[in-house]
Design an enzyme around this catalytic site. Structure first.
Site, PDB file in Angstrom:
ATOM      1  N   CYS A 181       0.864  -1.138  -0.129  1.00 35.42           N
ATOM      2  CA  CYS A 181      -0.010  -0.006   0.057  1.00 35.42           C
ATOM      3  C   CYS A 181       1.006   1.142  -0.090  1.00 35.42           C
ATOM      4  O   CYS A 181       1.979   1.416  -0.564  1.00 35.42           O
ATOM      5  CB  CYS A 181      -0.879  -0.004   1.314  1.00 35.42           C
ATOM      6  SG  CYS A 181      -2.425   1.143   0.958  1.00 35.42           S
ATOM      7  N   SER A 182       0.413   2.180   0.515  1.00 32.58           N
ATOM      8  CA  SER A 182       1.130   3.489   0.649  1.00 32.58           C
ATOM      9  C   SER A 182       2.423   3.389   1.463  1.00 32.58           C
ATOM     10  O   SER A 182       3.212   4.513   1.578  1.00 32.58           O
ATOM     11  CB  SER A 182       0.418   4.900   1.054  1.00 32.58           C
ATOM     12  OG  SER A 182      -0.346   4.495   2.384  1.00 32.58           O
TER      13      SER A 182
END
Lengths: 279, 279
Positions: free
Chosen positions: A150-151
């Site tokens: 993810c981020s």
């Protein structure tokens, strides 16, 4: 080795990751844990000694952490460190509080896998935190694999660890990676040399299985997949920008527009200040 | 309501579940949290007030908990309680320690969703623990939905909550459910009236999305799916007994044989003692 011994051995290796649990628990209680066991089948590498450091920080998305942990935790003999600034409990964006098992100081200096989960505001804060970036840059310089889901790739980028590497992230901030000198790449799991990054949140399961196959073997990963019954049947088909209904996409792009903008600003500031955090 | 307000509103509802996080954090710090916000679109139910109790206990498999939490946590206005015997931190089978937010005493008496994760030895222990079964039977008698993922259904069964209901579990102990008077059913998510059970470990994501659609709407669930980028691409096809290679299946059936036997003994003892825990 009797059938019973063998069963117990495999159980320790794979059953709802007792092996890593034992290692962590032993570490915490100061009790010794066995590191030498007989192999039931010489063609299968049941045991290893990977040192895995998983960063945790306030506001992280806990699914980004637990998906990979679910798979990596099956690896007999591996040690997983949940690493934070201090041993104080850390609360995720959704209000789940977990207890670190190591600090930036006590985490081993030479590790097999460096990993970071993502999130939103908490991730942006971690990506400008000096101690966090110093830890990531230091361990990342020597780790065998530098990884994220993810981020979390924003943190890798901010620590100068993605320059010239293909990488992915949550769809809302994947393009921002270019500001860190990375090559944004749209895939569930992206590998470029020793950088392995996963897409948003639930991609951590696919990332985790990929890592188990890389670190052990395809057979080991398949055993892990069966024990975790990873045979997904999403009731809807809205999980990607390629498949979600138009209104779902429009609303969620709008929802995340503020985060997307902040991620791009973070990366742009990194690009402007030179080639990375620690240059 | 400006576009910015709307964005912030939706963000609170869905972005890496800020809404529930806020509720839990507010509960813990004693700070108030907003429960009244304007709807951006009257056709979408952005806000609800579900009370969700998720049991946690030593030795649980944390992925069984976090998969559903990842989805349920997106529901604006819902409150999730991580319920245990006391507020002492609880360590999972794989060594992840999390902090409960409520006890059997402080958990609301009338809840929307009662949920339990599974595990192996820890689950068998919870399924014979008087206080745990009393809590599950009490809340389960009035909850709108009684739910589980993986071997958590053994706990539901032991609490007398599955008599006459179709239910599923991890493949290694699904058949044992018959001993509790349940009807073992082989599917990723099984619904029979208000009993909704998920298969092993990672089925919690499919279960969670199903619950969001049930409690809110399909549109809400699709938004949750896109934000959590739940577009699974397992690198292998070994996640089910129907698809795994023969040697993987044989080794994992052997691996889990001890647990399968204990689960069957637990259910048989329940059947022998009468029709359930609290009769």
């Amino acid at each position: 080795m009797t059938n019973n011994d063998r069963r117990n051995f495999i159980a320790m290796a794979l059953l709802a990751p007792f092996s890593v649990g034992t290692a962590v628990a032993a570490e915490q209680t100061g009790q010794p844990h066995s590191t030498h066991m007989y192999m039931p089948d010489s063609t299968v590498h049941w045991e290893g000694n990977e040192q895995i450091a998983m960063l945790i920080y306030p506001g992280m998305t806990i699914m980004d952490l637990i998906g990979p942990h679910c798979m990596l935790g099956s690896m007999m003999g591996a040690k997983i460190y949940l690493v934070s600034k201090s041993l104080a409990p850390v609360t995720s964006d959704a209000g789940v509080t977990i207890v670190p098992t190591a600090t930036f100081e006590t985490c081993p200096r030479d590790i097999t896998v460096l990993f970071t989960p993502g999130g939103t505001d908490g991730t942006l804060a971690a990506a400008v935190d000096h101690d966090t970036l110093a830890f990531m840059a230091d361990r990342g310089a020597r780790a065998k694999y530098v990884t994220s889901v993810c981020s979390g790739s924003l943190i890798l980028g901010a620590a100068g660890l993605l320059k010239g590497y293909k990488a992915t992230s949550h769809w809302s901030c994947r393009n921002a990676l270019a500001g860190f000198g990375a090559i944004p790449t749209d895939a569930r799991v992206v590998r470029d040399r020793n950088r392995i990054t996963g897409a948003g949140v639930t991609a951590g399961l696919d990332f985790g299985l990929t890592m188990v196959a890389e670190l052990r073997s395809r057979f080991y990963a398949e055993c892990t997949q069966l024990v975790s019954e990873y045979d997904p049947h999403p009731p809807f088909s809205a999980g990607s920008m390629k498949t979600a209904p138009a209104k779902v996409k429009a609303d969620m792009v709008e929802l995340l527009a503020g985060f997307t903008k902040k991620a791009e600003e973070l990366a742009a500031a990194s690009a402007k200040s030179g080639s990375g955090w620690n240059d």
